[in-house]
Design an enzyme around this catalytic site. Structure first.
Site, short mmCIF file in Angstrom:
data_model
loop_
_atom_site.label_atom_id
_atom_site.label_comp_id
_atom_site.label_asym_id
_atom_site.label_seq_id
_atom_site.Cartn_x
_atom_site.Cartn_y
_atom_site.Cartn_z
N LYS A 22 0.83 -1.21 0.00
CA LYS A 22 0.00 0.00 0.00
C LYS A 22 0.87 1.26 0.00
O LYS A 22 0.63 2.18 -0.76
CB LYS A 22 -0.91 0.05 1.25
CG LYS A 22 -1.94 -1.04 1.34
CD LYS A 22 -2.90 -0.79 2.50
CE LYS A 22 -2.23 -0.78 3.86
NZ LYS A 22 -1.65 -2.06 4.28
N ARG A 97 -9.35 1.14 8.59
CA ARG A 97 -9.04 -0.26 8.86
C ARG A 97 -10.20 -0.97 9.55
O ARG A 97 -10.10 -2.16 9.82
CB ARG A 97 -7.83 -0.33 9.79
CG ARG A 97 -6.50 -0.58 9.06
CD ARG A 97 -5.44 -0.45 10.12
NE ARG A 97 -4.24 -1.16 9.92
CZ ARG A 97 -3.10 -0.61 9.48
NH1 ARG A 97 -3.07 0.62 9.07
NH2 ARG A 97 -2.01 -1.32 9.45
N ARG A 136 11.56 -6.49 5.41
CA ARG A 136 11.31 -5.08 5.09
C ARG A 136 12.23 -4.12 5.85
O ARG A 136 12.46 -4.28 7.04
CB ARG A 136 9.84 -4.75 5.42
CG ARG A 136 9.50 -3.30 5.19
CD ARG A 136 8.04 -3.10 4.99
NE ARG A 136 7.28 -3.14 6.23
CZ ARG A 136 5.98 -2.85 6.30
NH1 ARG A 136 5.32 -2.55 5.20
NH2 ARG A 136 5.35 -2.91 7.43
N ARG A 169 11.20 -1.85 11.19
CA ARG A 169 10.17 -1.43 12.13
C ARG A 169 10.07 -2.42 13.28
O ARG A 169 10.11 -3.62 13.07
CB ARG A 169 8.81 -1.35 11.40
CG ARG A 169 8.66 -0.07 10.62
CD ARG A 169 7.42 -0.07 9.78
NE ARG A 169 6.23 -0.60 10.42
CZ ARG A 169 5.02 -0.55 9.89
NH1 ARG A 169 4.85 0.01 8.70
NH2 ARG A 169 3.98 -1.04 10.52
N ARG A 180 -0.64 -8.78 13.47
CA ARG A 180 -1.15 -7.74 12.56
C ARG A 180 -1.97 -8.36 11.43
O ARG A 180 -2.99 -7.81 11.01
CB ARG A 180 0.01 -6.91 12.00
CG ARG A 180 0.57 -5.95 13.05
CD ARG A 180 1.97 -5.48 12.71
NE ARG A 180 2.02 -4.77 11.46
CZ ARG A 180 3.10 -4.72 10.67
NH1 ARG A 180 4.20 -5.36 11.01
NH2 ARG A 180 3.07 -4.04 9.56
P1 AMP Z 1 0.97 0.58 9.33
O1 AMP Z 1 2.19 1.43 9.18
O2 AMP Z 1 -0.15 1.03 8.45
O3 AMP Z 1 1.26 -0.89 9.21
O4 AMP Z 1 0.46 0.82 10.84
C1 AMP Z 1 1.26 0.50 11.95
C2 AMP Z 1 0.40 0.39 13.19
O5 AMP Z 1 -0.23 1.65 13.46
C3 AMP Z 1 -0.74 -0.61 13.12
O6 AMP Z 1 -0.33 -1.94 13.41
C4 AMP Z 1 -1.69 -0.04 14.17
O7 AMP Z 1 -1.23 -0.32 15.48
C5 AMP Z 1 -1.55 1.46 13.96
N1 AMP Z 1 -2.51 1.95 12.93
C6 AMP Z 1 -2.20 2.48 11.71
N2 AMP Z 1 -3.30 2.83 11.03
C7 AMP Z 1 -4.36 2.51 11.84
C8 AMP Z 1 -5.76 2.61 11.71
N3 AMP Z 1 -6.34 3.09 10.60
N4 AMP Z 1 -6.53 2.18 12.76
C9 AMP Z 1 -5.99 1.70 13.88
N5 AMP Z 1 -4.66 1.56 14.06
C10 AMP Z 1 -3.84 1.96 13.06
#
Ligand code: AMP
Length: 227
Positions: A22, A97, A136, A169, A180
């Site tokens: 994404k 999400r 990653r 990360r 996740r």
């Molecule tokens: P990402 O970088 O999109 O993988 O997000 C990393 C982490 O941030 C996720 O595992 C969640 O803990 C939090 N997070 C990011 N976007 C959201 C969202 N839309 N709703 C809830 N938690 C989020």
């Protein structure tokens, strides 16, 4: 799409599991259509790094691979949406999400006289996602993603784009990755039906290479580049 005052706008949502690409595709779309890229994960990571109140609140959720509560997430996105650069559109990456977030986004856009154009779903099988997330690396400065096997940087540990330091990360470890993905399949896949019913879902095969996926995405968005 046009907003309530007749101006052309483009609001897009990118859907897909963690590791589906994404972020990579959001950067391509944002550049092609000159739109801001709104990555909820990046907004949260910045808050954690800066040690703000929001950062303190979201840190433990992120470490566990759990979702940050909807009210907090919706508030953060609404504030960002009010910034002037989002008046013509934006690319949402990692948001929404949950169904509640998707409904809140529709409402937030409607309140501003705008509407979502498309939800682009990048479809990648689960075993492939595990492989991708394990290798990653991300740029600390510009968030560009790399993979040690499929898209390594030219110089080890350094971002090709801005020269920033690459890091892994903390939530890209095996236990958190599994959590996740579990959260994604339980909470986020219902959004596919939500956008399908609204006639907004565009499904893209995400198994192919980055450039081929970009081409499919840009084609689906009617970019002049692929016409
Ligand atoms: P990402 O970088 O999109 O993988 O997000 C990393 C982490 O941030 C996720 O595992 C969640 O803990 C939090 N997070 C990011 N976007 C959201 C969202 N839309 N709703 C809830 N938690 C989020």
């Amino acid at each position: 799409m046009k907003d309530s005052s007749g101006k052309k706008t483009m609001y897009l949502v990118l859907l897909g599991a963690p590791g589906a690409g994404k972020g990579t595709q959001a950067v391509v779309i944002a550049k092609e259509f000159k739109l801001p890229h709104l990555a909820s994960g990046d907004l949260f990571r910045q808050a954690v790094q800066k040690g703000t109140k929001l950062g303190e609140l979201v840190k433990s959720y992120m470490e566990k691979g759990a979702l940050v509560p909807d009210d907090v997430t919706i508030q953060v996105i609404s504030v960002r949406l009010n910034e002037p650069d989002c008046a013509k559109g934006c690319v949402f990456d990692g948001f929404p999400r949950t169904l509640e977030q998707a409904k809140a986004l529709d409402k937030a856009l409607a309140e501003r006289g705008k509407a979502l154009d498309k939800a682009i779903y990048i479809d990648v099988p689960e075993e492939e996602l595990m492989k991708r997330l394990g290798g990653r690396w991300v740029c600390r400065q510009c968030q560009a993603p790399y993979h040690e096997v499929t898209s390594p940087p030219k110089t080890s540990g350094k971002c090709d784009r801005c020269g920033g330091e690459l890091y892994q990360r903390p939530d890209d470890n095996e236990t958190t990755i599994k959590e996740r993905l579990k959260v994604y399949f339980a909470q986020t896949t219902p959004l596919l039906d939500y956008y399908q019913e609204k006639g907004k879902l565009v499904k893209i095969d995400g198994k192919l290479g980055i450039e081929q996926v970009s081409e499919s995405v840009l084609e689906a968005l009617g970019s002049a580049k692929v016409r």
